[in-house]
Design a protein around this motif. Structure first.
Motif, PDB file in Angstrom:
ATOM      1  N   GLY A  77     -11.230  -2.847  -7.485  1.00  0.00           N
ATOM      2  CA  GLY A  77     -12.124  -3.447  -7.504  1.00  0.00           C
ATOM      3  C   GLY A  77     -11.435  -4.623  -8.810  1.00  0.00           C
ATOM      4  N   ARG A  78     -10.944  -4.359  -9.761  1.00  0.00           N
ATOM      5  CA  ARG A  78     -10.691  -4.677 -10.986  1.00  0.00           C
ATOM      6  C   ARG A  78     -10.596  -5.929 -10.533  1.00  0.00           C
ATOM      7  NH1 ARG A  78      -6.778  -2.024 -14.444  1.00  0.00           N
ATOM      8  NH2 ARG A  78      -8.070  -2.499 -15.819  1.00  0.00           N
ATOM      9  N   THR A  79     -10.583  -7.425 -11.619  1.00  0.00           N
ATOM     10  CA  THR A  79     -10.458  -8.444 -11.340  1.00  0.00           C
ATOM     11  C   THR A  79      -8.960  -8.686 -11.998  1.00  0.00           C
ATOM     12  OG1 THR A  79     -10.771  -8.497 -13.560  1.00  0.00           O
ATOM     13  CG2 THR A  79     -12.511  -9.290 -11.970  1.00  0.00           C
ATOM     14  N   VAL A  80      -7.544  -9.895 -12.011  1.00  0.00           N
ATOM     15  CA  VAL A  80      -6.619 -10.139 -12.740  1.00  0.00           C
ATOM     16  C   VAL A  80      -6.915  -9.627 -14.358  1.00  0.00           C
ATOM     17  CG1 VAL A  80      -5.091 -11.426 -12.738  1.00  0.00           C
ATOM     18  CG2 VAL A  80      -6.056 -11.403 -10.570  1.00  0.00           C
ATOM     19  N   ALA A  81      -8.487 -10.477 -14.762  1.00  0.00           N
ATOM     20  CA  ALA A  81      -7.736 -10.143 -16.555  1.00  0.00           C
ATOM     21  C   ALA A  81      -8.428  -9.161 -16.381  1.00  0.00           C
ATOM     22  CB  ALA A  81      -9.945 -11.117 -16.461  1.00  0.00           C
ATOM     23  N   ASP A  82      -8.711  -8.434 -16.246  1.00  0.00           N
ATOM     24  CA  ASP A  82      -8.902  -6.775 -16.311  1.00  0.00           C
ATOM     25  C   ASP A  82      -7.082  -6.289 -16.249  1.00  0.00           C
ATOM     26  OD1 ASP A  82     -11.619  -6.750 -16.471  1.00  0.00           O
ATOM     27  OD2 ASP A  82     -11.702  -5.900 -14.612  1.00  0.00           O
ATOM     28  N   ILE A  83      -7.127  -6.109 -15.036  1.00  0.00           N
ATOM     29  CA  ILE A  83      -5.418  -5.717 -15.288  1.00  0.00           C
ATOM     30  C   ILE A  83      -4.276  -6.455 -16.367  1.00  0.00           C
ATOM     31  CG2 ILE A  83      -3.465  -5.992 -14.394  1.00  0.00           C
ATOM     32  CD1 ILE A  83      -5.084  -6.296 -11.036  1.00  0.00           C
ATOM     33  N   CYS A  84      -5.065  -7.370 -16.737  1.00  0.00           N
ATOM     34  CA  CYS A  84      -4.016  -7.703 -18.047  1.00  0.00           C
ATOM     35  C   CYS A  84      -4.000  -7.580 -19.481  1.00  0.00           C
ATOM     36  CB  CYS A  84      -4.081  -9.977 -17.539  1.00  0.00           C
ATOM     37  SG  CYS A  84      -3.192 -10.585 -16.427  1.00  0.00           S
ATOM     38  N   GLN A  85      -5.628  -7.571 -19.127  1.00  0.00           N
ATOM     39  CA  GLN A  85      -5.653  -6.676 -20.472  1.00  0.00           C
ATOM     40  C   GLN A  85      -5.665  -5.421 -20.854  1.00  0.00           C
ATOM     41  OE1 GLN A  85     -10.327  -7.040 -21.570  1.00  0.00           O
ATOM     42  NE2 GLN A  85      -9.582  -6.052 -23.094  1.00  0.00           N
ATOM     43  N   GLU A  86      -5.608  -4.814 -19.731  1.00  0.00           N
ATOM     44  CA  GLU A  86      -5.037  -3.332 -19.405  1.00  0.00           C
ATOM     45  C   GLU A  86      -3.580  -2.988 -19.872  1.00  0.00           C
ATOM     46  OE1 GLU A  86      -3.885   0.686 -16.587  1.00  0.00           O
ATOM     47  OE2 GLU A  86      -5.859  -0.522 -16.234  1.00  0.00           O
ATOM     48  N   LEU A  87      -2.815  -3.671 -19.422  1.00  0.00           N
ATOM     49  CA  LEU A  87      -1.344  -4.273 -20.119  1.00  0.00           C
ATOM     50  C   LEU A  87      -0.903  -4.480 -21.161  1.00  0.00           C
ATOM     51  CD1 LEU A  87      -0.207  -5.797 -16.035  1.00  0.00           C
ATOM     52  CD2 LEU A  87       0.252  -3.494 -16.597  1.00  0.00           C
ATOM     53  N   GLY A  88      -1.526  -5.643 -21.569  1.00  0.00           N
ATOM     54  CA  GLY A  88      -1.579  -6.282 -23.068  1.00  0.00           C
ATOM     55  C   GLY A  88      -0.836  -7.703 -22.978  1.00  0.00           C
ATOM     56  N   ILE A  89      -1.122  -8.255 -21.215  1.00  0.00           N
ATOM     57  CA  ILE A  89      -0.165  -9.514 -21.556  1.00  0.00           C
ATOM     58  C   ILE A  89      -1.541 -10.347 -21.108  1.00  0.00           C
ATOM     59  CG2 ILE A  89       1.888  -8.751 -21.267  1.00  0.00           C
ATOM     60  CD1 ILE A  89       1.746  -8.766 -17.928  1.00  0.00           C
ATOM     61  N   SER A  90      -1.174 -12.085 -20.989  1.00  0.00           N
ATOM     62  CA  SER A  90      -1.665 -12.765 -20.273  1.00  0.00           C
ATOM     63  C   SER A  90      -1.390 -12.985 -18.683  1.00  0.00           C
ATOM     64  CB  SER A  90      -1.015 -14.437 -21.067  1.00  0.00           C
ATOM     65  OG  SER A  90       0.042 -14.443 -21.049  1.00  0.00           O
ATOM     66  N   ARG A  91      -2.108 -13.895 -18.160  1.00  0.00           N
ATOM     67  CA  ARG A  91      -1.868 -13.861 -16.432  1.00  0.00           C
ATOM     68  C   ARG A  91      -0.441 -14.837 -16.738  1.00  0.00           C
ATOM     69  NH1 ARG A  91      -6.652 -15.311 -12.435  1.00  0.00           N
ATOM     70  NH2 ARG A  91      -5.428 -15.615 -10.194  1.00  0.00           N
ATOM     71  N   ALA A  92       0.130 -15.871 -17.521  1.00  0.00           N
ATOM     72  CA  ALA A  92       1.017 -15.995 -17.184  1.00  0.00           C
ATOM     73  C   ALA A  92       1.810 -15.051 -16.986  1.00  0.00           C
ATOM     74  CB  ALA A  92       1.129 -17.424 -18.208  1.00  0.00           C
ATOM     75  N   GLN A  93       2.562 -14.490 -18.062  1.00  0.00           N
ATOM     76  CA  GLN A  93       2.770 -12.890 -18.485  1.00  0.00           C
ATOM     77  C   GLN A  93       3.566 -12.501 -17.122  1.00  0.00           C
ATOM     78  OE1 GLN A  93       1.401 -12.369 -22.620  1.00  0.00           O
ATOM     79  NE2 GLN A  93       3.655 -11.917 -23.373  1.00  0.00           N
TER      80      GLN A  93
END
Length: 70
Positions: A26-42
């Protein structure tokens, strides 16, 4: 997971991991991007986008278009 680990996964493994994150966990895309250390565009530049509650794989042509727009 960090972006370097994510990049080492095959395309199918990347998609499965993303689906697990937004589905089961149930994570958001923002959470995933934060964990990966990248932006949504990246993330889109790596070939993945999330729309209408579904992960989609972007072709190289579509990735270039997304990167130009961002």
């Amino acid at each position: 997971m960090i972006v370097d680990e994510f990049k080492k996964l095959s395309g199918d493994e990347q998609k499965a991991w993303l689906e697990q994150q937004t589905g089961e966990l149930g994570r958001t895309v923002a959470d995933i991007c934060q964990e990966l250390g990248i932006s949504r565009a990246q993330l889109q530049g790596l070939g993945h986008t999330y729309a209408i509650n579904q992960w989609r794989y972007l072709s190289f042509e579509n990735r270039a278009s997304v990167n130009c727009q961002n």
